[in-house]
Write a protein that holds these residues in place. Structure first.
Motif, PDB file in Angstrom:
ATOM      1  N   SER A 274      21.527  46.467  89.026  1.00 57.87           N
ATOM      2  CA  SER A 274      20.714  48.147  88.483  1.00 57.87           C
ATOM      3  C   SER A 274      21.307  48.126  87.191  1.00 57.87           C
ATOM      4  CB  SER A 274      21.235  48.718  89.357  1.00 57.87           C
ATOM      5  OG  SER A 274      20.962  50.004  89.486  1.00 57.87           O
ATOM      6  N   LYS A 275      22.168  48.008  86.170  1.00 59.02           N
ATOM      7  CA  LYS A 275      22.492  48.979  85.497  1.00 59.02           C
ATOM      8  C   LYS A 275      22.031  48.517  83.924  1.00 59.02           C
ATOM      9  CE  LYS A 275      27.003  50.944  83.054  1.00 59.02           C
ATOM     10  NZ  LYS A 275      28.209  51.460  83.063  1.00 59.02           N
TER      11      LYS A 275
ATOM     12  N   GLU B 212      19.248  50.841  81.310  1.00 62.84           N
ATOM     13  CA  GLU B 212      19.530  51.024  80.248  1.00 62.84           C
ATOM     14  C   GLU B 212      18.267  50.233  79.705  1.00 62.84           C
ATOM     15  OE1 GLU B 212      23.004  48.209  79.623  1.00 62.84           O
ATOM     16  OE2 GLU B 212      24.430  50.335  80.447  1.00 62.84           O
TER      17      GLU B 212
ATOM     18  N   ALA C 296      21.121  52.367  91.010  1.00 65.64           N
ATOM     19  CA  ALA C 296      22.501  53.309  89.253  1.00 65.64           C
ATOM     20  C   ALA C 296      21.745  53.916  88.878  1.00 65.64           C
ATOM     21  CB  ALA C 296      22.519  52.001  88.343  1.00 65.64           C
TER      22      ALA C 296
ATOM     23  N   HIS D  28      22.361  56.675  86.108  1.00 63.37           N
ATOM     24  CA  HIS D  28      23.186  56.572  85.051  1.00 63.37           C
ATOM     25  C   HIS D  28      21.467  56.673  84.322  1.00 63.37           C
ATOM     26  CE1 HIS D  28      24.468  54.386  81.889  1.00 63.37           C
ATOM     27  NE2 HIS D  28      23.670  53.358  81.948  1.00 63.37           N
TER      28      HIS D  28
END
Length: 336
Positions: free
Chosen positions: A217-218, A222, A249, A252
């Motif tokens: 997910s991160k 990004e 995420a 984020h």
């Protein structure tokens, strides 16, 4: 409803020729065929065979009458009369445009010779169109026209504060620019974990696609931040996701570019129908059998360029790129 006139068919012409040979009166023939007498007289006037050199051969012959009828009908088909028009339509179909998009864009651009989407479909499934397999250029490549089905509606469920039930009405109604939908496009398991993120803006239908190495997910968030950060804040206000773990995420993302995150109800992908529709269009270029490790972002951008340059009925046959650029200019003028 108004009356609908059906042309005589070959079977009726066979009966007509047989009964004329038997010296049956026209009114009786019309009655047996369930037609008006004027229809029979008109048929005889238009399709009787005449030979000035051999007048003894003059008369009504069913096959000759059918051929004369089909030839006369073909004269009125624009895609037969104007080969350059057919070639243009064929090129646009090959480029991924639908018949509705082609016809709508012709109206928008005020072409001197234009056709309706129904004309394109009728030609594709006509005798002439079948001979050259024109149907292969249509979006579904069907050999026969299929009646419209019915959309299946799934149940919805309500849950936490990020649910679509809490998304502002102006977003749901597409009244405000800068709200996106996001999804992942997966490929066959034997090709590994590489996948593609599809992102589409709800008002303009402008699409962005990029490659991911896996479903973590991160890194996906990004990549979204990197892709949307160059846009003004008003052009990246929120993103709607499904409940997949690859989007867990989302905080984020919110911390990175300040975009709100909204989530569909479980098992309700139709709630983000814009990106689902975009995925269906992308599958023409990225079928599940695609080897994703060979995909480059340059190639994916070329696919997006094609989609974003295709006129859409829901946009009044403007292209997503045209609407997206117009909305960005409005934001810049407002800020400037």
């Amino acid at each position: 409803m108004g009356s609908h006139y059906c042309h005589l068919n070959l079977d009726e012409r066979r009966k007509l020729a047989k009964w004329l040979e038997a010296k049956m009166p026209v009114p009786e023939i019309a009655d047996r065929l369930g037609r008006a007498a004027s229809t029979i007289y008109r048929e005889l006037k238009r399709n009787t065979f005449e030979d000035t050199e051999l007048p003894e051969l003059n008369g009504y012959y069913c096959m000759t009458a059918q051929a004369k009828y089909e030839k006369r009908r073909a004269i009125h088909r624009k895609m037969i009369v104007y080969p350059e028009l057919k070639e243009t339509i064929e090129d646009r179909l090959k480029a991924g445009w639908s018949p509705e998009q082609i016809a709508g864009r012709m109206r928008l651009e005020r072409h001197p010779i234009r056709v309706s989407h129904e004309t394109i479909y009728r030609f594709a499934y006509s005798k002439d169109g079948r001979e050259e397999q024109f149907f292969r250029h249509l979006p579904e490549h069907r050999r026969r026209r299929r009646p419209r089905g019915y959309r299946r509606h799934n149940r919805t469920h309500m849950f936490d504060n990020q649910s679509l039930s809490h998304r502002p009405e102006r977003v749901s109604e597409r009244a405000e620019f800068g709200h996106w939908e996001c999804d992942l496009m997966m490929f066959r398991k034997e090709h590994g974990k590489v996948n593609v993120t599809s992102l589409v803006e709800r008002v303009s239908r402008f699409a962005v696609v990029f490659r991911n190495e896996d479903r973590q997910s991160k890194p996906i968030m990004e990549a979204l931040i990197q892709g949307l950060a160059p846009l003004p804040a008003d052009a990246r206000q929120s993103i709607t996701f499904d409940r997949g773990t690859e989007f867990s995420a989302w905080k984020h993302l919110t911390a990175g570019i300040g975009a709100d995150a909204w989530f569909c109800d479980p098992q309700a992908p139709y709630q983000k129908g814009t990106v689902e529709n975009t995925n269906n269009r992308l599958r023409k270029y990225l079928p599940r059998s695609t080897e994703p490790t060979a995909l480059t972002n340059r190639y994916l951008r070329s696919i997006c360029h094609r989609l974003n340059s295709t006129p859409r009925k829901c946009l009044g046959y403007h292209t997503p790129a045209e609407i997206f650029e117009t909305k960005l200019m409005e934001i810049q003028n407002r800020l400037g």
